[in-house]
Design an enzyme around this catalytic site. Structure first.
Site, PDB file in Angstrom:
ATOM      1  CD  GLN A  75      12.120  -6.709 -46.114  1.00 47.48           C
ATOM      2  OE1 GLN A  75      12.447  -5.533 -46.297  1.00 47.48           O
ATOM      3  NE2 GLN A  75      13.003  -7.682 -46.033  1.00 47.48           N
ATOM      4  CE1 TYR A  90      19.681 -12.536 -37.152  1.00 49.04           C
ATOM      5  CE2 TYR A  90      19.737 -14.620 -38.364  1.00 49.04           C
ATOM      6  CZ  TYR A  90      20.361 -13.683 -37.552  1.00 49.04           C
ATOM      7  OH  TYR A  90      21.646 -13.902 -37.147  1.00 49.04           O
ATOM      8  CG  ASP A 125      15.156 -11.643 -43.918  1.00 50.19           C
ATOM      9  OD1 ASP A 125      16.008 -10.864 -44.373  1.00 50.19           O
ATOM     10  OD2 ASP A 125      13.929 -11.409 -43.974  1.00 50.19           O
ATOM     11  CD  GLU A 141      12.370 -10.746 -34.555  1.00 49.71           C
ATOM     12  OE1 GLU A 141      12.730 -10.965 -35.739  1.00 49.71           O
ATOM     13  OE2 GLU A 141      12.742  -9.764 -33.900  1.00 49.71           O
ATOM     14  CB  CYS A 166      19.309  -5.904 -46.308  1.00 48.01           C
ATOM     15  SG  CYS A 166      19.809  -5.994 -44.586  1.00 48.01           S
TER      16      CYS A 166
HETATM   17  N1  SAH Z   1      12.093 -12.173 -41.951  1.00 49.23           N
HETATM   18  C1  SAH Z   1      11.398 -10.972 -41.535  1.00 49.23           C
HETATM   19  C2  SAH Z   1      12.274  -9.997 -40.731  1.00 49.23           C
HETATM   20  C3  SAH Z   1      13.612  -9.656 -41.308  1.00 49.23           C
HETATM   21  S1  SAH Z   1      14.429  -8.284 -40.550  1.00 49.23           S
HETATM   22  C4  SAH Z   1      10.765 -10.291 -42.718  1.00 49.23           C
HETATM   23  O1  SAH Z   1      11.034 -10.659 -43.866  1.00 49.23           O
HETATM   24  O2  SAH Z   1       9.945  -9.374 -42.532  1.00 49.23           O
HETATM   25  C5  SAH Z   1      15.490  -8.997 -39.397  1.00 49.23           C
HETATM   26  C6  SAH Z   1      14.816  -9.403 -38.096  1.00 49.23           C
HETATM   27  O3  SAH Z   1      15.812 -10.014 -37.281  1.00 49.23           O
HETATM   28  C7  SAH Z   1      14.239  -8.263 -37.280  1.00 49.23           C
HETATM   29  O4  SAH Z   1      12.901  -8.567 -36.965  1.00 49.23           O
HETATM   30  C8  SAH Z   1      15.116  -8.234 -36.021  1.00 49.23           C
HETATM   31  O5  SAH Z   1      14.392  -7.872 -34.870  1.00 49.23           O
HETATM   32  C9  SAH Z   1      15.599  -9.657 -35.928  1.00 49.23           C
HETATM   33  N2  SAH Z   1      16.873  -9.929 -35.254  1.00 49.23           N
HETATM   34  C10 SAH Z   1      17.968  -9.124 -35.178  1.00 49.23           C
HETATM   35  N3  SAH Z   1      18.984  -9.769 -34.570  1.00 49.23           N
HETATM   36  C11 SAH Z   1      18.524 -11.009 -34.248  1.00 49.23           C
HETATM   37  C12 SAH Z   1      19.108 -12.155 -33.615  1.00 49.23           C
HETATM   38  N4  SAH Z   1      20.372 -12.136 -33.182  1.00 49.23           N
HETATM   39  N5  SAH Z   1      18.354 -13.251 -33.492  1.00 49.23           N
HETATM   40  C13 SAH Z   1      17.073 -13.292 -33.935  1.00 49.23           C
HETATM   41  N6  SAH Z   1      16.475 -12.254 -34.533  1.00 49.23           N
HETATM   42  C14 SAH Z   1      17.188 -11.116 -34.697  1.00 49.23           C
END
Ligand code: SAH
Length: 456
Positions: A287, A316, A385, A337, A412
């Site tokens: 973030q 995520y 997320d 992830e 978001c």
């Molecule tokens: N929760 C973390 C990341 C949020 S961003 C934080 O707060 O920092 C969203 C994340 O989802 C990214 O790291 C991206 O690589 C991942 N992502 C995107 N599509 C996905 C999917 N289908 N399954 C799992 N992760 C995914």
């Protein structure tokens, strides 16, 4: 030929009646909407019609005839032209209100759930200089290497020194690096014929640690004096602990290529979030607004009401920031992830913080959730997320099947959030409240956390 109430290049005098979700003023002529940059609700403007499309047109302010009390002075018009700070002309308390109302609108319009309470947006005391990451294109302008930002809807780079919303130390570092690049005679990338060498500079600076990572995105792998240049960067910028070359040979708007070469130092930086340390490598999501992320997570954990009995899914998960921040309060954490480097970071971050009750898996949230359900894992709380596109129906179905008592949805994008809340509602999960937290002051991006509970 279809008739429109305005023509291109016509001058019009209009009153702004609304703002689009991207912060453009909306004026209507005989019901035909015209979107105008740098114009706020209630303002009367003289504008030039610059584009007439099928359903709407675009205009440009020639003269502001009346000024809204909600207007604040802009440091620089380029902030609007480039989209760096598309709400920079709106007073901050009104930006916060705009974001709350945007969620309310989407809930009513898309989810048909107008009754869900949306709390006032949690803002920043000092809503500038917050970004811990910069990502800037490098181009040749008037024969000289420049860094800046794209003019909206174009590939022209506008040179910029003060990005306003970035950590000022990052802006400073960019200027130092620019001077070094010029001394080393590095050729800027040329997009028109895919020639030249250096495409982008990415800088990340730990909000608490002040550790800096510089990623140089190059078109070719062979980097003449690359290591020397990296050492010079570290010499002139003592906060730099990592310089990485990322190779992107493709003709594409995607910034990062697949290959990375360590030019100097270590391949990650460390920073802190709430009570934990996090290692962050170049390709991992992190973030951009550290202070507000702490409020966001704190709100999410309060909504979840965690206890030692809880089994938590962190979907995520990125580098594990959510799951690891709450791990010591719960029984077990399962994370998933899709980016391999981020999963490796999450595993390392568990070790770094002496956490032994968190498992991070590489894969898509959809597949992993279905597998966990099949394996008989019974989460009591599921955190999601996702990126802007939101969740898939299959993931929402698996979450409901896994039968948690609470789902915490960090979003978001209010439009996909609203769409997904409707689907959750159909499966018996009720949205109790939504808390927007402003992670992106001066821009139209809207972050929020929603508590969903299973109806008895
Ligand atoms: N929760 C973390 C990341 C949020 S961003 C934080 O707060 O920092 C969203 C994340 O989802 C990214 O790291 C991206 O690589 C991942 N992502 C995107 N599509 C996905 C999917 N289908 N399954 C799992 N992760 C995914």
């Amino acid at each position: 030929m279809k008739e429109y109430p305005v023509e291109k290049n016509q001058q019009i005098i209009v009153v702004i009646t609304d703002l689009t979700h991207e912060g453009l003023g909306v004026a209507k002529i005989d019901g035909y909407p015209i979107f105008i940059e740098n114009a706020l609700i209630g303002e009367e403007v003289k504008a030039l019609v610059v584009k007439v499309g099928n359903k709407f047109g675009y205009g440009k302010v020639l003269e502001l005839l009346t000024e809204s009390p909600d207007r604040q002075p802009l440091a620089n018009l380029d902030l609007l032209r480039t989209g760096i700070a598309p709400l920079g002309h709106l007073k901050y308390e009104k930006q916060l209100l705009f974001k709350q109302q945007q969620i309310e609108k989407d809930l009513a319009r898309i989810a048909k759930l107008p009754e869900v309470p949306v709390l006032p947006t949690i803002g920043m005391a000092n809503p500038v200089g917050y970004r811990n990451k910069a990502q800037v294109p490098v181009r040749k302008i008037d024969g000289q290497l420049e860094i800046g930002f794209y003019r909206k809807n174009s590939h022209d780079v506008v040179p910029i020194e003060d990005f306003v919303i970035q950590d000022p130390k990052i802006d400073e570092a960019l200027q130092t690096i620019k001077a070094i690049l010029c001394r080393f005679n590095v050729k800027p990338y040329n997009e028109t014929d895919n020639s030249g060498f250096l495409r982008n500079i990415i800088i990340r600076r730990g909000h608490y640690s002040h550790e800096m990572m510089v990623t140089l995105v190059t078109r070719l792998e062979k980097f003449f004096k690359g290591k020397e240049l990296a050492e010079q960067i570290a010499k002139e910028l003592p906060e730099v602990v990592s310089v990485i070359q990322n190779v992107n040979e493709k003709v594409t708007n995607v910034i990062l290529g697949d290959k990375e070469i360590l030019l100097y130092g270590k391949h990650y930086i460390e920073d802190q979030l709430l009570d934990n340390k996090f290692a962050i490598s170049s390709r991992s999501f992190y973030q951009v607004n550290t202070l507000q992320t702490e409020f966001l997570y704190q709100t999410a954990f309060d909504f979840a009401g965690l206890t030692k009995e809880d089994v938590v899914v962190d979907a995520y998960s990125g580098i594990g920031t959510i799951g690891l921040s709450l791990a010591k309060r719960v029984g077990h954490v399962y994370g998933v992830e899709v980016i391999a480097e981020a999963v490796a970071d999450a595993k390392m971050n568990a070790l770094l913080n002496d956490i032994d009750n968190a498992d991070y898996k590489l894969g898509s949230a959809e597949k992993m959730m279905a597998k966990w359900v099949a394996d008989g894992i019974k989460p009591s709380v599921v955190f999601v997320d996702p990126p802007r596109k939101g969740l898939t129906n299959s993931l929402i179905d698996s979450i409901a099947e896994s039968d948690p008592s609470r789902v915490i949805y960090i979003s978001c994008n209010p439009a996909t959030l609203a769409r997904d809340l409707k689907l959750f509602a159909d499966l018996g999960y009720q949205a109790e409240k939504i808390q927007p937290v402003d992670l992106f002051p001066q821009t139209y991006h809207i972050e929020s956390v929603t508590l969903l509970t299973k109806r008895a």
